[in-house]
Design an enzyme around this catalytic site. Structure first.
Site, PDB file in Angstrom:
ATOM      1  N   GLY A 132     -20.708 -86.575 -45.754  1.00 49.66           N
ATOM      2  CA  GLY A 132     -22.006 -86.735 -45.116  1.00 49.66           C
ATOM      3  C   GLY A 132     -22.914 -87.597 -45.966  1.00 49.66           C
ATOM      4  N   GLN A 161     -30.513 -91.350 -49.034  1.00 52.94           N
ATOM      5  CA  GLN A 161     -29.617 -91.308 -50.208  1.00 52.94           C
ATOM      6  C   GLN A 161     -29.194 -92.711 -50.654  1.00 52.94           C
ATOM      7  OE1 GLN A 161     -26.986 -88.094 -48.297  1.00 52.94           O
ATOM      8  NE2 GLN A 161     -26.739 -87.709 -50.474  1.00 52.94           N
ATOM      9  N   CYS A 179     -23.363 -82.387 -52.821  1.00 55.10           N
ATOM     10  CA  CYS A 179     -24.156 -83.522 -52.334  1.00 55.10           C
ATOM     11  C   CYS A 179     -23.900 -84.730 -53.233  1.00 55.10           C
ATOM     12  CB  CYS A 179     -25.635 -83.149 -52.395  1.00 55.10           C
ATOM     13  SG  CYS A 179     -26.745 -84.447 -51.841  1.00 55.10           S
ATOM     14  N   LEU A 180     -23.701 -85.894 -52.620  1.00 53.30           N
ATOM     15  CA  LEU A 180     -23.453 -87.107 -53.420  1.00 53.30           C
ATOM     16  C   LEU A 180     -24.647 -87.448 -54.312  1.00 53.30           C
ATOM     17  CD1 LEU A 180     -21.663 -89.332 -50.737  1.00 53.30           C
ATOM     18  CD2 LEU A 180     -20.634 -88.381 -52.811  1.00 53.30           C
ATOM     19  N   HIS A 201     -27.406 -79.735 -43.659  1.00 52.46           N
ATOM     20  CA  HIS A 201     -27.605 -80.328 -44.995  1.00 52.46           C
ATOM     21  C   HIS A 201     -28.198 -81.742 -44.854  1.00 52.46           C
ATOM     22  CE1 HIS A 201     -26.082 -81.195 -49.231  1.00 52.46           C
ATOM     23  NE2 HIS A 201     -26.255 -82.412 -48.759  1.00 52.46           N
ATOM     24  N   GLU A 202     -27.622 -82.543 -43.953  1.00 50.41           N
ATOM     25  CA  GLU A 202     -28.075 -83.942 -43.801  1.00 50.41           C
ATOM     26  C   GLU A 202     -29.452 -84.023 -43.131  1.00 50.41           C
ATOM     27  OE1 GLU A 202     -26.568 -86.084 -45.467  1.00 50.41           O
ATOM     28  OE2 GLU A 202     -24.770 -84.903 -45.834  1.00 50.41           O
ATOM     29  N   HIS A 251     -32.073 -83.599 -45.593  1.00 45.82           N
ATOM     30  CA  HIS A 251     -32.370 -84.826 -46.362  1.00 45.82           C
ATOM     31  C   HIS A 251     -33.461 -85.647 -45.666  1.00 45.82           C
ATOM     32  CE1 HIS A 251     -29.649 -85.204 -49.745  1.00 45.82           C
ATOM     33  NE2 HIS A 251     -28.591 -84.904 -49.014  1.00 45.82           N
TER      34      HIS A 251
HETATM   35  C1  Y12 Z   1     -21.249 -78.822 -47.241  1.00 44.55           C
HETATM   36  C2  Y12 Z   1     -22.510 -79.254 -46.982  1.00 44.55           C
HETATM   37  C3  Y12 Z   1     -22.754 -80.594 -46.836  1.00 44.55           C
HETATM   38  C4  Y12 Z   1     -21.733 -81.497 -46.914  1.00 44.55           C
HETATM   39  C5  Y12 Z   1     -21.947 -82.967 -46.694  1.00 44.55           C
HETATM   40  C6  Y12 Z   1     -22.560 -83.716 -47.783  1.00 44.55           C
HETATM   41  N1  Y12 Z   1     -21.890 -83.618 -49.034  1.00 44.55           N
HETATM   42  C7  Y12 Z   1     -20.909 -84.470 -49.495  1.00 44.55           C
HETATM   43  O1  Y12 Z   1     -20.435 -85.307 -48.759  1.00 44.55           O
HETATM   44  C8  Y12 Z   1     -20.541 -84.310 -50.908  1.00 44.55           C
HETATM   45  C9  Y12 Z   1     -19.680 -85.109 -51.493  1.00 44.55           C
HETATM   46  C10 Y12 Z   1     -19.334 -85.045 -52.898  1.00 44.55           C
HETATM   47  C11 Y12 Z   1     -18.326 -85.890 -53.376  1.00 44.55           C
HETATM   48  C12 Y12 Z   1     -17.990 -85.907 -54.715  1.00 44.55           C
HETATM   49  O2  Y12 Z   1     -17.052 -86.787 -55.202  1.00 44.55           O
HETATM   50  C13 Y12 Z   1     -15.726 -86.427 -55.337  1.00 44.55           C
HETATM   51  O3  Y12 Z   1     -15.335 -85.351 -54.993  1.00 44.55           O
HETATM   52  C14 Y12 Z   1     -14.825 -87.459 -55.873  1.00 44.55           C
HETATM   53  C15 Y12 Z   1     -18.620 -85.062 -55.596  1.00 44.55           C
HETATM   54  O4  Y12 Z   1     -18.146 -85.068 -56.907  1.00 44.55           O
HETATM   55  C16 Y12 Z   1     -18.943 -85.336 -57.963  1.00 44.55           C
HETATM   56  O5  Y12 Z   1     -20.069 -85.580 -57.776  1.00 44.55           O
HETATM   57  C17 Y12 Z   1     -18.356 -85.309 -59.307  1.00 44.55           C
HETATM   58  C18 Y12 Z   1     -19.632 -84.238 -55.135  1.00 44.55           C
HETATM   59  C19 Y12 Z   1     -19.993 -84.232 -53.788  1.00 44.55           C
HETATM   60  C20 Y12 Z   1     -20.473 -81.059 -47.220  1.00 44.55           C
HETATM   61  C21 Y12 Z   1     -20.235 -79.712 -47.358  1.00 44.55           C
HETATM   62 CO    CO Z   2     -26.696 -84.321 -49.635  1.00 40.58          CO
END
Ligand code: Y12
Ligand code: CO
Length: 175
Positions: free
Chosen positions: A45, A50, A95-96, A137-138, A141
């Protein structure tokens, strides 16, 4: 083009995003760049703020049964509004913009969202499971709310201490 992800504690993440009024080429270019950024960053997401754009735009790509993301799993939402909610659930969110941190967050179990697609057509989606959680979540934001804003006082204190320590380590490792 892959865009730079704004990371906490950057103040832009507190901004309230503005309604999108023009469904033009410029919007489509931003949506395509956000998709590339989300996929290449291993996200499921991403909200426009962001990547530094305070516009009511979000993308989601929930992996399918084979844990694959593709253009078929992409959902683009412009000007989304939650119009109905029910139930409660807890999920460990990430969260990214807050890299490396995951916390249990309470959300509605099911939601109904009214939104527009990239061409300005109005749509309604009923969501449950991970789609519902990621959507909430989004949409947060777009209101300048991060998942860490929903933590208890003591969890937040612990998070801030740990986040500062990790940021310091990251800075030192770059020297
Ligand atoms: C639950 C609630 C909201 C969401 C959607 C938004 N979150 C993400 O897309 C998070 C992504 C994410 C990716 C990462 O990178 C890797 O895994 C390689 C990450 O790792 C680091 O920061 C080290 C953290 C978050 C999804 C679920
Ligand atoms: Co986020």
């Amino acid at each position: 083009m892959k865009l730079t992800i704004v990371e906490y504690p950057d103040k832009r993440l507190k901004e309230k995003s503005k309604e999108v009024e023009k469904f033009d080429k410029e919007l489509h270019v931003l949506l395509d760049a956000m998709y590339k950024t989300m996929i290449e960053s291993n996200g499921i997401g991403l909200a426009a703020i962001q990547v530094g754009h305070a516009k009511q735009i979000l993308l989601l790509s929930i992996p399918d049964e084979e844990d694959q993301q593709s253009i078929d799993t992409l959902i683009e939402m412009i000007n989304p509004v939650i119009i109905q909610t029910s139930g409660e659930t807890t999920y460990q969110e990430g969260c990214l913009s807050v890299p490396g941190f995951y916390e249990d967050i309470n959300r509605y179990e099911c939601i109904t969202v009214n939104y527009q697609d990239r061409d300005g057509n109005t749509k309604i989606v009923e969501a449950d499971g991970l789609l519902s959680i990621a959507l909430q979540h989004e949409i947060d934001h777009l209101k300048g709310i991060l998942f860490i804003d929903k933590l208890s006082y003591s969890r937040r204190k612990k998070f801030e201490k740990e986040y500062k320590r990790v940021q310091k380590e990251k800075k030192l490792s770059k020297i």
